[in-house]
Enzyme design. Sequence first.
Site, PDB file in Angstrom:
ATOM      1  N   ASN A  36       1.678  -8.686  12.463  1.00 29.12           N
ATOM      2  CA  ASN A  36       0.312  -9.107  12.781  1.00 29.12           C
ATOM      3  C   ASN A  36      -0.290  -9.774  11.531  1.00 29.12           C
ATOM      4  OD1 ASN A  36      -2.863  -7.850  13.767  1.00 29.12           O
ATOM      5  ND2 ASN A  36      -1.661  -9.390  14.804  1.00 29.12           N
ATOM      6  N   HIS A  57      -1.744 -12.160   8.583  1.00 30.14           N
ATOM      7  CA  HIS A  57      -2.945 -12.991   8.414  1.00 30.14           C
ATOM      8  C   HIS A  57      -2.977 -13.512   6.980  1.00 30.14           C
ATOM      9  CE1 HIS A  57      -4.484  -9.494   6.365  1.00 30.14           C
ATOM     10  NE2 HIS A  57      -4.343  -8.754   7.455  1.00 30.14           N
ATOM     11  N   HIS A  98      -1.796 -11.298   4.080  1.00 31.23           N
ATOM     12  CA  HIS A  98      -0.349 -11.164   3.895  1.00 31.23           C
ATOM     13  C   HIS A  98       0.220 -12.414   3.214  1.00 31.23           C
ATOM     14  CE1 HIS A  98      -0.968  -8.453   7.489  1.00 31.23           C
ATOM     15  NE2 HIS A  98      -0.279  -7.666   6.702  1.00 31.23           N
ATOM     16  N   GLN A 146       4.197   6.671  10.002  1.00 36.80           N
ATOM     17  CA  GLN A 146       2.894   6.701   9.326  1.00 36.80           C
ATOM     18  C   GLN A 146       1.719   6.777  10.300  1.00 36.80           C
ATOM     19  OE1 GLN A 146       3.834   2.784   7.406  1.00 36.80           O
ATOM     20  NE2 GLN A 146       1.651   2.415   7.622  1.00 36.80           N
ATOM     21  N   GLY A 164      -1.120  -5.245  -1.171  1.00 34.97           N
ATOM     22  CA  GLY A 164      -2.524  -5.678  -1.187  1.00 34.97           C
ATOM     23  C   GLY A 164      -3.412  -4.560  -1.738  1.00 34.97           C
ATOM     24  N   SER A 186      -8.478  -8.457   7.440  1.00 36.15           N
ATOM     25  CA  SER A 186      -7.748  -7.286   7.940  1.00 36.15           C
ATOM     26  C   SER A 186      -7.361  -7.514   9.393  1.00 36.15           C
ATOM     27  CB  SER A 186      -8.671  -6.061   7.856  1.00 36.15           C
ATOM     28  OG  SER A 186      -8.158  -5.011   8.637  1.00 36.15           O
TER      29      SER A 186
HETATM   30  O1  PAF Z   1       0.516  -1.711   4.491  1.00 31.76           O
HETATM   31  C1  PAF Z   1       1.345  -1.730   5.426  1.00 31.76           C
HETATM   32  O2  PAF Z   1       1.417  -2.674   6.222  1.00 31.76           O
HETATM   33  C2  PAF Z   1       2.286  -0.548   5.610  1.00 31.76           C
HETATM   34  O3  PAF Z   1       1.670   0.647   5.262  1.00 31.76           O
HETATM   35  C3  PAF Z   1       3.620  -0.714   4.845  1.00 31.76           C
HETATM   36  C4  PAF Z   1       3.411  -0.761   3.343  1.00 31.76           C
HETATM   37  C5  PAF Z   1       4.311  -1.988   5.305  1.00 31.76           C
HETATM   38  C6  PAF Z   1       4.555   0.456   5.150  1.00 31.76           C
HETATM   39  O4  PAF Z   1       4.844   0.548   6.503  1.00 31.76           O
END
Ligand code: PAF
Length: 283
Positions: free
Chosen positions: A32, A34, A37, A61, A149, A187
Amino acid sequence: MYQATSVTELRQYLQHWKDHEQSVAFIPTMGNLHAGHMSLIEKGQSLCDRSLCSIFVNPMQFGPNEDFNHYPRTLDSDLAQLEAAGCDLVYLPTASELYPQGLDKITQVQVTDLTDHYEGAHRPGHFTGVATVVLKLFNIVKPDVSVFGKKDFQQYRVISKMVADLNLDVQIIGQETTREASGLATSSRNQYLDDEQTDRAAMIYQILRDAAHQISEGERDYPATEQRALAKLEQAGFKTDYFKICNARTLLPAGPEDRDLVILVTAALGVTRLLDNIEVSLW
Ligand code: PAF
């Protein structure tokens, strides 16, 4: 741009780069993608010969009440953006390769201290999931540099501590937050805000900047500064979990002797919970 879905495939590309003594910058993501990233990719490209991005929505997570299944998956657009950014290789691991025996049996990486507060307290187990998948990805990719980030400041510090504590041979770079013209931090969650909420959300950064300004001008009563900011946010209709002035390294509440500070905030509008922060240097 090359694509790899298995460790074996990925390692073939990596070996080729290694044979040619090319350094690798790694940007782990959950897709996803943006502008935020893209700035991580750009940073990695400025530091290394090759850039590698992973896209993996990491089930470990997400808490039981968090919607892993509805996390936005936008692979076609992600790949188009990575291609346009000149990313060399994208790694798209499968859950069955990363967690062959499921999530229950996997060795877990628990980063101490930094994970007790803020997002760690709000989302129990979240940082264990992040640290575990990031360590696995580091061991698979063996990058020279990895870029995170600073918008997710606590995550950036957790990963930096894991790397230091476990003597991992990778340099962690924290990239400044990308912002809209209004100051709103870029975000994936911004897409859930309606137009009015998007305008209002810009207040979060204004309130952070005001607090940072007061501290730079000599304010040292941090609890009072926090209370004023929380009152402003609540008045504007935000539901806040914390607005905390912290030592930027330990993330403990800052005292008057601390010189490198970060102010961490979460503020929700409706069901959308926004995170932001600002660093303050008093040197
Ligand atoms: O920040 C994220 O997108 C995630 O927490 C990460 C670092 C890719 C781990 O899954």
